[in-house]
Design a protein around this motif. Structure first.
Motif, short mmCIF file in Angstrom:
data_model
loop_
_atom_site.label_atom_id
_atom_site.label_comp_id
_atom_site.label_asym_id
_atom_site.label_seq_id
_atom_site.Cartn_x
_atom_site.Cartn_y
_atom_site.Cartn_z
N GLN A 117 0.80 -1.22 0.00
CA GLN A 117 0.00 0.00 0.00
C GLN A 117 0.84 1.27 0.00
O GLN A 117 0.30 2.37 0.02
CB GLN A 117 -0.93 -0.01 1.22
CG GLN A 117 -1.95 -1.13 1.19
CD GLN A 117 -2.76 -1.25 2.47
OE1 GLN A 117 -2.37 -0.69 3.49
NE2 GLN A 117 -3.85 -1.98 2.42
N ASN A 445 -11.92 3.11 6.42
CA ASN A 445 -10.70 2.76 5.72
C ASN A 445 -9.66 3.87 5.77
O ASN A 445 -8.67 3.82 5.05
CB ASN A 445 -11.01 2.43 4.26
CG ASN A 445 -11.85 1.18 4.13
OD1 ASN A 445 -11.67 0.22 4.89
ND2 ASN A 445 -12.77 1.17 3.17
N PHE A 446 -9.91 4.87 6.59
CA PHE A 446 -8.99 6.00 6.71
C PHE A 446 -8.09 5.80 7.92
O PHE A 446 -8.57 5.56 9.03
CB PHE A 446 -9.77 7.31 6.85
CG PHE A 446 -8.90 8.53 6.87
CD1 PHE A 446 -8.32 9.00 5.71
CD2 PHE A 446 -8.68 9.21 8.06
CE1 PHE A 446 -7.51 10.14 5.73
CE2 PHE A 446 -7.88 10.34 8.09
CZ PHE A 446 -7.29 10.80 6.91
N TYR A 497 -5.43 6.19 2.99
CA TYR A 497 -6.85 6.01 2.72
C TYR A 497 -7.02 4.87 1.72
O TYR A 497 -6.55 4.95 0.59
CB TYR A 497 -7.44 7.29 2.16
CG TYR A 497 -8.96 7.23 1.94
CD1 TYR A 497 -9.79 6.48 2.77
CD2 TYR A 497 -9.54 7.93 0.90
CE1 TYR A 497 -11.15 6.43 2.57
CE2 TYR A 497 -10.91 7.88 0.68
CZ TYR A 497 -11.72 7.13 1.53
OH TYR A 497 -13.07 7.07 1.32
N GLN A 498 -7.68 3.80 2.16
CA GLN A 498 -7.95 2.65 1.30
C GLN A 498 -9.25 2.94 0.55
O GLN A 498 -10.36 2.58 0.99
CB GLN A 498 -8.09 1.38 2.15
CG GLN A 498 -8.15 0.09 1.35
CD GLN A 498 -6.78 -0.40 0.94
OE1 GLN A 498 -5.80 -0.11 1.61
NE2 GLN A 498 -6.71 -1.12 -0.16
N ILE A 499 -9.13 3.63 -0.61
CA ILE A 499 -10.32 4.03 -1.37
C ILE A 499 -11.07 2.81 -1.88
O ILE A 499 -12.30 2.73 -1.79
CB ILE A 499 -9.91 4.95 -2.53
CG1 ILE A 499 -9.25 6.22 -1.98
CG2 ILE A 499 -11.10 5.30 -3.39
CD1 ILE A 499 -8.71 7.13 -3.05
N LYS A 500 -10.34 1.87 -2.42
CA LYS A 500 -10.88 0.59 -2.87
C LYS A 500 -9.93 -0.50 -2.41
O LYS A 500 -8.78 -0.21 -2.04
CB LYS A 500 -11.01 0.57 -4.39
CG LYS A 500 -12.04 1.53 -4.95
CD LYS A 500 -12.12 1.40 -6.47
CE LYS A 500 -13.16 2.35 -7.05
NZ LYS A 500 -13.25 2.21 -8.54
N SER A 504 -4.88 2.49 -2.89
CA SER A 504 -4.56 3.17 -1.62
C SER A 504 -3.94 4.52 -1.93
O SER A 504 -3.11 4.65 -2.83
CB SER A 504 -3.56 2.34 -0.81
OG SER A 504 -4.10 1.08 -0.49
N LEU A 505 -4.36 5.51 -1.15
CA LEU A 505 -3.83 6.86 -1.30
C LEU A 505 -3.11 7.25 -0.02
O LEU A 505 -3.65 7.10 1.08
CB LEU A 505 -4.97 7.84 -1.57
CG LEU A 505 -4.59 9.30 -1.83
CD1 LEU A 505 -3.90 9.43 -3.18
CD2 LEU A 505 -5.83 10.19 -1.78
N PHE A 545 -0.05 7.23 -4.64
CA PHE A 545 -1.02 6.14 -4.59
C PHE A 545 -0.37 4.83 -5.00
O PHE A 545 0.65 4.80 -5.69
CB PHE A 545 -2.23 6.42 -5.48
CG PHE A 545 -1.94 6.44 -6.95
CD1 PHE A 545 -1.80 5.27 -7.69
CD2 PHE A 545 -1.84 7.64 -7.64
CE1 PHE A 545 -1.56 5.28 -9.06
CE2 PHE A 545 -1.58 7.68 -9.01
CZ PHE A 545 -1.45 6.49 -9.72
N TRP A 547 -1.79 1.26 -6.76
CA TRP A 547 -2.96 0.78 -7.49
C TRP A 547 -2.66 -0.58 -8.10
O TRP A 547 -1.62 -0.77 -8.73
CB TRP A 547 -3.31 1.80 -8.58
CG TRP A 547 -4.47 1.40 -9.46
CD1 TRP A 547 -5.61 0.78 -9.11
CD2 TRP A 547 -4.57 1.63 -10.87
NE1 TRP A 547 -6.44 0.59 -10.19
CE2 TRP A 547 -5.82 1.12 -11.30
CE3 TRP A 547 -3.73 2.24 -11.82
CZ2 TRP A 547 -6.23 1.17 -12.63
CZ3 TRP A 547 -4.14 2.30 -13.14
CH2 TRP A 547 -5.39 1.77 -13.53
#
Length: 806
Positions: A117, A445-446, A497-500, A504-505, A545, A547
């Motif tokens: 991540q 997820n933050f 931040y696990q957006i999906k 990950s950002l 990020f 991805w």
């Protein structure tokens, strides 16, 4: 016949069980936590049993010398006997399989994060890989990774280069405490050798700026060393374990001895380590440039310096030295949420020569310039106390308070050929640091990390000159302003931040305030200023990020900034930087800033072939560089009795560094694999007057390739190391003046030739407690110098090692 009463019979029964029953505990080798569901069986699997929830297994069904196998899908298979286990305290430590590990990184946020991540490139070296490569020092540990270039001015040293940056533009961290101090210089450093590789549990190398977490100096990268922790006992009794190691190598007649002991109970544990190294003069290879040979050297007979011929020109006289390292750690865990850790670290070398200064030719070219040039003992002490709390809280899920005190001591001593005056400078640094770091992962997820840091350094510096004939000592100019201080206060926020599930950002921001204060003594030099009083701030950030567009393909993109604030070495140093030049103080300095972008790709082909690549670009502005200067209107002054050109550190340049990094892992069979790395770095420095020159710390193309075969007992590695050429026009201007450390091209100009070495290393597990290692480096006996290095690399080098676990 004996008539036993029921009570006596019962006592005898329990006594028999205690004597003849054998119960072992299976533990994770990294965490010390018990492992359940471990299958245990003999050769034909006619006898089997399984570990319980506490990792305990009763082995009564097996005979004493019967081969017993311990197997689990997530751990490496282990084979032993009951009698061998009894000698090891009836404990089995299993290592997780590499492919089962979700690799955890600590250095990017100071808390555990999944490597997949993280958008930055981070390479890890664990204790098993370190033990296999048998490095002499932690500088060699980094070089053995194949991803870090290491320069050496002498045997007692090693200055890492990462992405075109080196020395005080890279940050060293030990157990979360920054090792960089106020006199870390722009020239080559050897502080990394103070870290004992025998005590390193894991090393994380973060490529690119790390200023959000680590502040000043973390421009090119961060090298985080995590030393071994005490292991607690998971029984009611005290457990005692330990290791003893010995290593010998032929290139410098190395003798290294190491021992460590671990005492553990349920709530407290202790780890003690001691290592002693003895290195003789290093012998170079046979095939290579004759200009590298040490044809003569200086000795002092009856008070007179004499130039004598070297009986063995491949022997680099004088390069040998001794070193000792000591580490003591205590851990106390009163509950599952609180933990207290105390670490005491000490390292000290003997005197050791700076080899590149000893081989400088005299001005007439007929002899050598120096009779003596050596460093005094390099000493480092750290006391590190850490309090950690884990658990749900209104403002955090984890908090870590780290306080540390460090003491550094170093000195320099030089005397010209047939000169009676020995010039010496001695430096001591007291460093105090406090870090408060929080982890919060409460908001879905933050995940949030935040904290504050305070660092205070005080420099003590003195200078003297000794008449070697009369032993009279007089005070002279110190290297730094005595009593100077450097301090910083900072706060940071870092988020994940696990957006999906596949995206990950990560982002972060930090503000640092830096104060530098120094008063200049005018006894020896008429400085046109009285003091340096610098107050400056720096705002840095990062955004990136990770991805996975497909499960076997990863894309990372990261942008970040870094900075380095002027330190005492920048503003206040007086020293001879190169033949005929002297660096003087400059109190009018500002921080330098770096802007970095990085793209990474990773593709996994059915767990058989993994390809990795990264491209980056870094722009450095207001770069602190050494350039010609005027002192009281003069461009030349007298220093140590010689007329010298005046230079100073100045915000006088910009730098552009870019490069590409490639990696390959191929798994042919369960036992046979191939790994390879290649690094390409290009860099340019541009002065304010528009003059361009190659960046000094951009190394040549370098890489390695390893073919590894291993089973449970044997691991063998045949590998190639290689470096590209640096032509004369691609040498930095400061390097072109050091023609005595370089080979000559067809036009008679200095350059750094390409080179390669063929090598072999192996390790064999003789018993569960005893292992042996054999290595043969530089098999073809090449004579080569690492780029920018003063000392020539070892020739053919046989390395023998033995280790025993008790």
């Amino acid at each position: 016949m004996y008539n036993l009463k029921p009570t006596s019979t019962l006592i005898l029964f329990f006594f028999s069980v205690a004597v003849f029953a054998q119960e072992v505990t299976v533990l994770d080798a990294d965490t010390g936590i018990p492992i359940d569901n471990i299958a245990v069986f003999n050769k034909d699997q006619s006898k089997t049993t399984v570990s319980d929830a506490n990792g305990k297994i009763n082995l009564d069904v097996f005979s004493d010398d019967e081969k017993i196998t311990f197997r689990h899908i997530s751990y490496e298979t282990f084979i032993t006997t009951k009698s061998q286990l009894a000698k090891r305290g009836n404990r089995v430590y299993l290592h997780q399989k590499t492919e089962q590990l979700q690799e955890v990184i600590m250095s990017v946020s100071k808390w555990e994060q999944q490597k997949k991540q993280i958008p930055q490139k981070v390479e890890t070296l664990d204790d098993r890989s370190i033990a296999f490569t048998t490095p002499q020092t932690s500088a060699d540990l980094l070089q053995n990774s194949g991803k870090v270039f290491v320069q050496k001015s002498q045997l007692g040293g090693g200055s890492p280069m990462i992405r075109g940056f080196s020395t005080n533009r890279l940050l060293l961290s030990v157990d979360g405490v920054r090792m960089n101090n106020a006199i870390f210089r722009g020239g080559n450093l050897q502080n990394v050798i103070s870290i004992d590789p025998f005590t390193v549990k894991k090393t994380e190398i973060t490529f690119g700026p790390g200023s959000v977490i680590y502040g000043s100096d973390a421009i090119g990268g961060v090298m985080s060393f995590y030393t071994k922790q005490p292991h607690f006992s998971y029984t009611d009794s005290l457990t005692i374990t330990g290791n003893a190691d010995y290593r010998f190598s032929t290139a410098n007649n190395e003798n290294t001895a190491h021992i460590d002991l671990n005492f553990g109970q349920k709530k407290w544990a202790s780890y003690t380590s001691f290592t002693y190294n003895n290195f003789d003069d290093l012998k170079m290879g046979k095939h290579g440039p004759d200009s590298y040979l040490r044809n003569n050297y200086v000795i002092t007979e009856n008070g007179t310096d004499v130039l004598v011929a070297n009986d063995d020109p491949r022997k680099q006289v004088v390069t040998g030295y001794d070193q000792l390292n000591f580490l003591q750690k205590f851990s106390y865990r009163p509950s599952s949420t609180w933990k207290y850790d105390l670490g005491l670290y000490y390292s000290e070398t003997s005197d050791y020569s700076r080899y590149d200064r000893l081989i400088r030719p005299s001005r007439d070219g007929l002899g050598l310039r120096s009779a003596e040039w050596y460093y005094g003992p390099q000493k480092w002490f750290m006391g590190n106390f850490q309090i950690t709390q884990k658990g749900k809280n209104k403002f955090y899920d984890g908090v870590k308070l780290t306080t540390a005190y460090q003491f550094f001591e170093e000195s320099r001593h030089d005397r010209g050929f047939q000169d009676v005056e020995l010039y010496s400078t001695k430096e001591k640094v007291d460093a105090i640091s406090v870090n408060l770091d929080f982890e919060n992962k409460k908001i879905g997820n933050f995940r949030l990390y935040y904290g504050a840091e305070y660092v205070f350094n005080k420099v003590h510096s003195s200078g003297s000159v000794k008449d070697i004939e009369t032993d009279e000592v007089e005070r002279t100019a110190s290297r730094y302003p005595d009593g100077a201080t450097w301090q910083t206060l900072a706060g940071y926020v870092n988020s994940e931040y696990q957006i999906k599930p596949n995206f990950s950002l990560l982002s972060g921001i930090r503000y640092s305030q830096v104060w530098v204060d120094a008063e200049f003594e005018k006894t020896f030099y008429p400085f046109p200023f009285d003091e340096a009083d610098i107050v400056t701030g720096a705002l840095t950030g990062s955004l990136g990020f990770s991805w996975f567009p497909w499960s076997d393909f990863q894309v990372t993109l990261n942008g970040s900034t870094g900075f380095r604030a002027p330190n005492i070495d920048d503003i206040g140093k007086i020293f001879d930087s190169e033949p005929g030049s002297v660096v003087v103080p400059n109190p009018d300095l500002e921080p330098e800033y770096a802007y970095n972008g990085e793209l990474g790709l990773r593709k996994n082909f059915n767990d058989v072939l993994v390809l990795k690549g990264a491209a980056y670009y870094t722009y450095l502005v207001d770069a602190l560089v050494r350039r010609d200067f005027s002192f009281n209107g003069e461009t030349e002054i007298e220093y140590n009795g010689e007329p010298s050109n005046v230079q100073a550190i100045q915000n006088a340049a910009r730098a552009y560094v870019y490069g590409f990094e490639f990696g390959l892992d191929a798994y042919f069979t369960e036992n046979l694999s191939l790994t390879s790395n290649l690094t390409i770095t290009e860099g340019t420095e541009e002065d304010d007057n528009g003059t361009d020159s190659p960046a000094r710390h951009a190394p040549p193309l370098f890489g390695d390739a390893h073919v590894v075969w291993q089973n449970q007992k044997l691991k063998a590695d045949v590998f190639l190391n290689f470096n590209g050429e640096v032509s004369n026009e691609d040498l930095a201007l400061s390097e072109q003046s050091k023609d005595y450390i370089y080979a000559s091209d067809a036009n008679g100009n200095p350059y750094s030739p390409s080179w390669y070495t063929l090598n072999f290393r192996s390790q064999y597990q003789i018993t569960n407690a005893l292992k042996a290692s054999v290595g043969l480096e530089n098999i073809t006996n090449q004579r080569y110098r690492m780029y920018s290095s003063g000392i020539v690399a070892p020739g053919t080098n046989l390395i023998l090692g033995v280790g025993y676990v008790f």
